[in-house]
Enzyme design. Structure first.
Site, PDB file in Angstrom:
ATOM      1  N   LYS A  80      -0.258   4.013   1.812  1.00  0.00           N
ATOM      2  CA  LYS A  80      -1.124   2.930   2.285  1.00  0.00           C
ATOM      3  C   LYS A  80      -0.406   1.597   2.085  1.00  0.00           C
ATOM      4  CE  LYS A  80      -5.894   1.198   1.658  1.00  0.00           C
ATOM      5  NZ  LYS A  80      -7.122   1.308   0.845  1.00  0.00           N
ATOM      6  N   SER A 155     -11.328   1.887   3.615  1.00  0.00           N
ATOM      7  CA  SER A 155     -10.210   1.131   4.154  1.00  0.00           C
ATOM      8  C   SER A 155      -8.936   1.968   4.328  1.00  0.00           C
ATOM      9  CB  SER A 155      -9.905  -0.037   3.213  1.00  0.00           C
ATOM     10  OG  SER A 155      -9.461   0.429   1.958  1.00  0.00           O
ATOM     11  N   SER A 179     -13.064   3.889  -0.393  1.00  0.00           N
ATOM     12  CA  SER A 179     -11.997   3.743   0.602  1.00  0.00           C
ATOM     13  C   SER A 179     -11.054   4.932   0.749  1.00  0.00           C
ATOM     14  CB  SER A 179     -11.170   2.494   0.289  1.00  0.00           C
ATOM     15  OG  SER A 179     -11.846   1.351   0.740  1.00  0.00           O
TER      16      SER A 179
END
Lengths: 488, 475
Positions: A80, A155, A179
């Site tokens: 990420k 996210s 997330s």
């Protein structure tokens, strides 16, 4: 390769690499090819580091040839865009970090490197991890591989979409209020949020420091266990990481749930939630019972305050954490200012997106003199009550079963202009962050539109082995069912 | 019309640690800009602070020195404000649960001893240093993250002199405890002052102003003198003192406004989530208490009682812990502590100042100085010769006995030898002899000087005195 690259798990990859069926270079090349063919549609990655990845893959091959081993030697991992990897960009999907090249490895990256992992690229996300749909990325939107008109969740939407689309074998995400678990549920993969303090946060760009945790997103539970076993443990660079021994998470996985008591928190099965989601989760609960678990109804009475509490604490911490993005030392700097204050204003005005600004303003407000007690202090008190809710429930339960989200993936643009609706997507996940406990998202069927549904298994702090066990037994049972179904 | 002044201080003291407060970077002074930096002290994305245990130990030590209560539970907080020298745009500090609460420091002004109450001591990180060039500005972050303890007092000081005395006292204690080098030139000690004036002694304190960031004690004194009279003039003319933050302009000798109360920052303090609270057990605190050095005031009275020194001497000696340590090391070896005190206070301190060095680097060991004093006391050398020996030792080192021999400084105390010289001086200076007989007693001094000259300074002056006197009055 006996398994195609897009279906391959990390433990399968290691087996293939160890048996000499495939080299790491071939694996990474195949993966890059897959990304090339699929990512134009999905948009899971913000950037690729193909050359460095191939170089590391060749080095892994040489290491293996010389007799070295590693739990992920030569296996590509997607990261990420919020986790620092030395020499790579780390933009947090924000314009304000454009041009920033990380000068150091996050602790989790160092640990993965020590086991031979190869880093292929950086996955898309909501800017600074603020969002539940990946629509808040400053760079691109990511589409759900199950239905490209839908969001992948957020996210960590890029990390989940990459795994689900076969563009990654495993990936790392971060979870502040859901997330990891929510996008894993939306995309149909496994997503694990470790207990607070289980995994070092050093090198994870902070959104809300008391809630953030890094965790794996994977195709199966065994991979999640494998990754967690590598990244977990105390880190002297992170004072909030805890000195609790790391068990062998993969060794303890059993295909049944005999002797376990699983709680069903009534507050997580609310009126008005999507009935397909409820039915899918209840079917999964029944299967767990068939696997030998005792199911028990429980209550977490302060659940209704979760979203309010979460958005006070998370935004308060974020308002301070994001203050460092000022254009002075790194990243974007707005030109043409006459003094520092003006430079701050224009840099931050141009650099941050709408949602990030909204949360900074909210967080600044709740910490302001005269409001602190009413908001931040009250939220911390409610947080304590929520932690106690879980503690008392876990006196009688090994884990809890619940939906991950009230609905399956929504359509792109559907909630983009309604922040409050978007915040409610975290309603079943934010509690685990507030209480510091662990949770895992496991696919438990699809809606009639073929959108994945996720079941959440929540466990006591530092009892990741319990939730992995539940998720594993259920997953194995699902595979059996699928096998039988395909034979008929 | 009489005025009553109330002054409170916030003293930022740089702690003596090898590494910074929250990372491993060096605290060494004077390195090229931005060479003692890392992702943590530059506030890079994802970097996290870790605690420097030594900084906590030193702060607790300081608290124990001044009688503070040590909090068994304390924590760090974030203090938010934007400034280019601040890497994270928040400073990690301590808000409502500092390490040390209360305590006091005695000051002595005009012979009167007065306790000044300390409110609290907390720990925080320093910021960087803004640098301005012709076209651009830059920031040096070498200093960012260096541990500072902030000592906050009650408004107990009634004059700039008292504030000045407090700063000296706190510096002395910090150096005694070894918690700080207190090097003012390196900015180790920086002071904010709060000052108010009122006309009713029993009434509430007047409106205060704050003067920020001064790094010399003289500057603090001057700024306070200016500010007190400025406020007195306002009150005299029936005006109102505005609550504001001021800057001291040392060149102009005036204070100028920085911001008013309305513009005061809202620092939005909240607990630092990246650091765990500090829990100190009673046992840990007791262990530290056992390592406490003697306080300067206690040492001063001990020097008086143990060595029979005048209080003045003791005061001069304890002003610098290293000097007092040196004195005691020599005095332990000598039978004449007052002579040791004289040597240290006069020759030694003068030479240290002239050569710009410190007593730790001095070539004269305790044994050597004790030996020199005993050579004088035994009459082996004159005190004049002793000064030459001292100079030689200070500059070149060496043992006093060797220097006396090699320079031929041994005192002549042979009666016959001196008598010859006295006779010669009287023969060569008949006019002086005549003057003496005519009643000018001072002529004897001249003749003594002549004898000393003839002996090249080696004659025992007391013997020469005696013999010249008897010769003149006898003949």
């Amino acid at each position: 390769m006996t398994t195609s690259i897009d279906k391959m798990t990390a433990h399968e990859a290691i087996a293939e690499l160890n048996s000499g069926n495939v080299s790491s270079e071939e694996l990474v090349t195949a993966l890059l090819k897959k990304i090339e063919s699929r990512d134009a549609e999905i948009g899971a990655y913000i950037s690729l580091d193909a050359d460095a990845a191939l170089q590391d893959a060749r080095q892994a091959d040489r290491a293996r040839a010389s007799g070295k081993s590693g739990r992920l030697l030569g296996v590509p991992v997607a990261v990420k865009d919020i986790i620092n990897v030395n020499g790579q960009a780390c933009n947090c999907a924000s314009k304000i970090l454009e041009g920033y090249i990380s000068p150091y490895d996050a602790t989790v990256i160092r640990m993965l490197r020590n086991e031979g992992a190869v880093f292929v690229g950086r996955t898309n996300m909501d800017e600074f991890a603020m969002g539940s749909s990946c629509e808040n990325s400053a760079f691109k939107i990511t589409r759900n591989p199950a239905n490209t008109n839908c969001v992948p969740g957020g996210s960590s939407g890029g990390s989940a979409a990459a795994v689900a689309a076969g563009e990654a074998i495993v990936s790392l995400g971060s979870d502040t209020g859901g997330s990891i678990r929510q996008p894993a549920a939306f995309c149909g993969c496994i997503g694990l949020k470790p207990s607070y303090g289980r995994v070092s946060r050093y090198g994870l760009v902070a959104f809300a420091s008391s809630l953030d945790q890094i965790g794996p997103i994977a195709k199966d539970v065994e991979d999640a266990a494998l990754l967690l076993g590598i990244i977990a443990g105390h880190d002297p660079m992170d004072s909030s990481s805890v000195k609790v021994p790391v068990p062998d998470y993969t060794a303890s996985l059993k295909p049944n749930l005999r002797g376990m008591t699983l709680g069903l928190p009534k507050e997580y099965f609310v009126d008005g939630m999507n009935s397909e989601v409820r039915d899918a989760v209840m079917r999964a609960v029944a299967q767990c019972e068939n696997l030998g678990a005792t199911i028990s109804d429980v209550s977490l009475p302060h659940t209704e305050y979760a979203i309010a509490t979460y958005y006070v604490i998370a935004t308060a911490e974020a308002s301070a954490n994001l203050a460092r993005f000022d254009g002075v030392r790194y990243g974007k700097r707005a030109e043409g200012s006459n003094d520092p204050v003006e430079m701050y204003y224009s840099t931050r005005a141009q650099g941050f997106g709408e949602e990030v600004k909204r949360r900074i303003i909210l967080g600044t407000y709740v910490l302001s003199s005269g409001y602190y007690d009413a908001y931040y202090l009250s939220a911390q008190k409610v947080r304590t009550l929520m932690r106690r809710d879980f503690q008392s429930v876990f006196e009688n339960c090994d884990a809890l079963l619940a939906p991950v989200t009230p609905t399956a993936a929504f359509r792109i643009g559907e909630k983009a202009n309604d922040p409050l609706q978007m915040y409610l997507a975290d309603i079943f996940t934010a509690t685990a962050n507030l209480a510091g406990i662990c949770g895992i998202s496991v696919p438990c069927g699809n809606t009639s539109d073929e959108l994945p549904i996720g079941m959440q298994v929540l466990g006591p702090a530092f009892k990741e082995e319990s939730i992995l066990q539940v998720a594993y037994a259920y997953e194995q049972e699902q595979k059996q069912v699928a096998k039988v179904a395909s034979k008929q | 019309m009489s005025f009553y002044t109330a002054i409170g201080l916030e003293v930022h003291v740089q702690l003596r640690t090898r590494s910074k407060m929250f990372c491993g970077c060096s605290t060494e002074y004077g390195a090229p800009p931005n060479t003692h930096v890392c992702p943590v002290c530059l506030g890079y994305p994802g970097a996290m602070p870790t605690m420097n245990e030594e900084a906590i130990r030193l702060t607790v030590l300081m608290g124990l020195m001044i009688g503070s209560r040590i909090n068994s539970y304390s924590k760090f907080d974030r203090k938010s404000y934007f400034y280019p020298d601040m890497p994270k745009n928040y400073q990690i500090s301590q808000y409502d649960q500092p390490l040390c609460i209360g305590g006091s420091v005695n000051i002595n002004v005009g012979g009167v001893t007065k306790p000044i109450r300390v409110t609290r001591i907390h720990l925080e990180e320093d910021v960087g240093k803004n640098m301005h060039f012709e076209q651009t500005s830059g920031v040096d972050f070498n200093r960012a993250g260096i541990p500072l303890m902030e000592i906050v007092t009650e408004p107990d000081m009634a004059s700039p002199d008292e504030a000045f005395a407090f700063l000296h006292a706190i510096k002395q204690i910090a150096m005694y405890a070894g918690v700080s080098d207190c090097d003012l030139e390196k900015g180790n000690l920086r002071v904010d002052v709060n000052c108010s004036v009122r006309m009713d002694a029993e009434g509430p304190l007047g409106t205060k102003t704050e003067i920020k960031n001064m790094n010399t004690f003289k500057g603090v004194h001057n700024a306070l003198e200016y500010e007190v009279s400025r406020q007195e003039e306002i009150l005299l003319s029936g005006g109102i003192v505005l609550q504001e933050t001021l800057r001291w302009d040392a060149d102009q000798g005036t204070t100028t406004g920085m911001r008013s109360k309305e513009d005061a920052h809202d620092y939005r303090y909240f607990p630092e989530p990246d650091l765990m609270p500090i829990c100190l057990s009673g046992e840990t605190i007791d262990d530290l208490r056992r390592t406490l050095p003697e306080l300067p005031a206690a040492r001063r009275s001990r020097l008086v009682s143990q060595y029979g020194l005048p209080d003045y001497d003791a005061g001069v000696l304890v002003a610098d812990k290293a000097v007092a340590d040196y004195f005691e090391a020599v005095a332990e070896l000598s039978s004449n502590p007052k002579a040791v005190s004289n040597w240290v206070m006069t020759e030694m301190l003068r030479m240290l100042a002239e050569s710009d060095t410190t007593i730790d680097n001095v070539r004269i060991g305790a044994h050597e100085l004790a030996e020199l004093i005993s050579l004088v006391d035994c009459g082996t050398i004159s005190s004049t010769a002793a000064k030459d020996v001292f100079m030689e030792m200070f500059q070149q080192g060496g043992r006093p006995a060797d220097i006396v021999e090699s320079k031929g400084l041994r005192q002549v105390s042979d009666v016959d030898a001196i008598e010859l010289l006295v006779a010669r001086a009287m023969t060569e200076n008949p006019a002086s002899v005549a003057d003496y007989k005519a009643g000018k007693k001072a002529a004897a001094k001249f003749l003594v000087g002549q004898v000393m000259r003839l002996s090249k300074g080696k004659a025992d002056p007391r013997m020469v005195d005696r013999m010249v006197e008897s010769k003149l009055s006898g003949s």
